[in-house]
Design a protein around this motif. Structure first.
Motif, PDB file in Angstrom:
ATOM      1  N   GLU A   1     114.275  37.670  35.061  1.00 30.79           N
ATOM      2  CA  GLU A   1     113.912  38.495  33.896  1.00 30.79           C
ATOM      3  C   GLU A   1     114.900  39.644  33.722  1.00 30.79           C
ATOM      4  O   GLU A   1     115.295  39.974  32.608  1.00 30.79           O
ATOM      5  CB  GLU A   1     112.487  39.045  34.050  1.00 30.79           C
TER       6      GLU A   1
ATOM      7  N   ALA B   1     118.056  38.171  32.322  1.00 32.00           N
ATOM      8  CA  ALA B   1     117.903  37.888  30.889  1.00 32.00           C
ATOM      9  C   ALA B   1     117.983  39.174  30.081  1.00 32.00           C
ATOM     10  O   ALA B   1     118.600  39.205  29.008  1.00 32.00           O
ATOM     11  CB  ALA B   1     116.575  37.169  30.634  1.00 32.00           C
TER      12      ALA B   1
ATOM     13  N   TYR C   1     112.136  35.632  27.753  1.00 28.42           N
ATOM     14  CA  TYR C   1     112.757  35.414  29.053  1.00 28.42           C
ATOM     15  C   TYR C   1     112.885  36.711  29.851  1.00 28.42           C
ATOM     16  O   TYR C   1     113.014  36.682  31.070  1.00 28.42           O
ATOM     17  CB  TYR C   1     114.147  34.795  28.917  1.00 28.42           C
TER      18      TYR C   1
ATOM     19  N   ARG D   1     111.261  29.990  31.525  1.00 22.21           N
ATOM     20  CA  ARG D   1     112.537  30.532  31.982  1.00 22.21           C
ATOM     21  C   ARG D   1     113.625  29.621  31.436  1.00 22.21           C
ATOM     22  O   ARG D   1     113.385  28.458  31.150  1.00 22.21           O
ATOM     23  CB  ARG D   1     112.609  30.554  33.514  1.00 22.21           C
ATOM     24  N   PRO D   2     114.835  30.130  31.318  1.00 18.45           N
ATOM     25  CA  PRO D   2     115.905  29.280  30.796  1.00 18.45           C
ATOM     26  C   PRO D   2     116.238  28.144  31.752  1.00 18.45           C
ATOM     27  O   PRO D   2     116.078  28.279  32.968  1.00 18.45           O
ATOM     28  CB  PRO D   2     117.085  30.241  30.652  1.00 18.45           C
TER      29      PRO D   2
END
Length: 155
Positions: free
Chosen positions: A11, A14, A40, A48-49
């Motif tokens: 996090e 991001a 995100y 999440r990516p």
């Protein structure tokens, strides 16, 4: 109110990317919506990516500022979870290159914790204090790694 994020978390990575590139630019690069990019950055939101998305965002961030936030986050999380395993001492320069990123994250946490109204005393919450203390520990680990590399390189 700004949420305090755990240092080295995805996090936090991001958020750094969104701050560097903007949510709109990051979303364009990743083929996602700006809201998804903002989600995100929030540990309380699901999702999440993917690794591919994180890689694409890291490439763009690296081209812009010479850093790869998701890669740095992943590397530090891996190191923290495998700390008991002895690993070979790295090259002095390679180890030293980790320091600017760690210092930048610490300074960012401190700046955000001081974001108060003008004229009011600066206080920090227990969660902000916890996040700052964790970031300080990251600094110590990075400096220990540089010190070990220097000692290993000394003849």
């Amino acid at each position: 109110m700004t949420k305090t994020r755990v240092p080295d978390s995805f996090e936090e990575a991001a958020l750094e990317i969104v701050r560097t590139l903007s949510a709109a630019e990051a979303a364009r690069i990743a083929g996602l919506s700006p809201q998804t990019m903002r989600d995100y950055t929030d540990a309380d939101r699901p999702g999440r990516p993917t690794l591919q998305t994180a890689l694409e965002l890291d490439v763009a961030c690296f081209e812009r500022m010479g850093r790869a936030p998701f890669f740095e986050s992943y590397s530090r999380q891996l190191a923290a979870r495998t700390r008991d395993n002895q690993r070979p001492v790295g090259d002095v320069l390679v180890e030293a290159l980790d320091l600017p990123g760690a210092v930048g994250r610490l300074l960012d946490l401190i700046r955000r914790s001081r974001a108060t109204k003008p004229g009011t005393p600066t206080t920090i919450s227990p969660s902000e204090s916890n996040a700052i203390m964790k970031a300080i520990k990251v600094q110590r680990r990075e400096l220990d790694d540089v010190e070990a590399a220097v000692a290993a390189a000394t003849k």
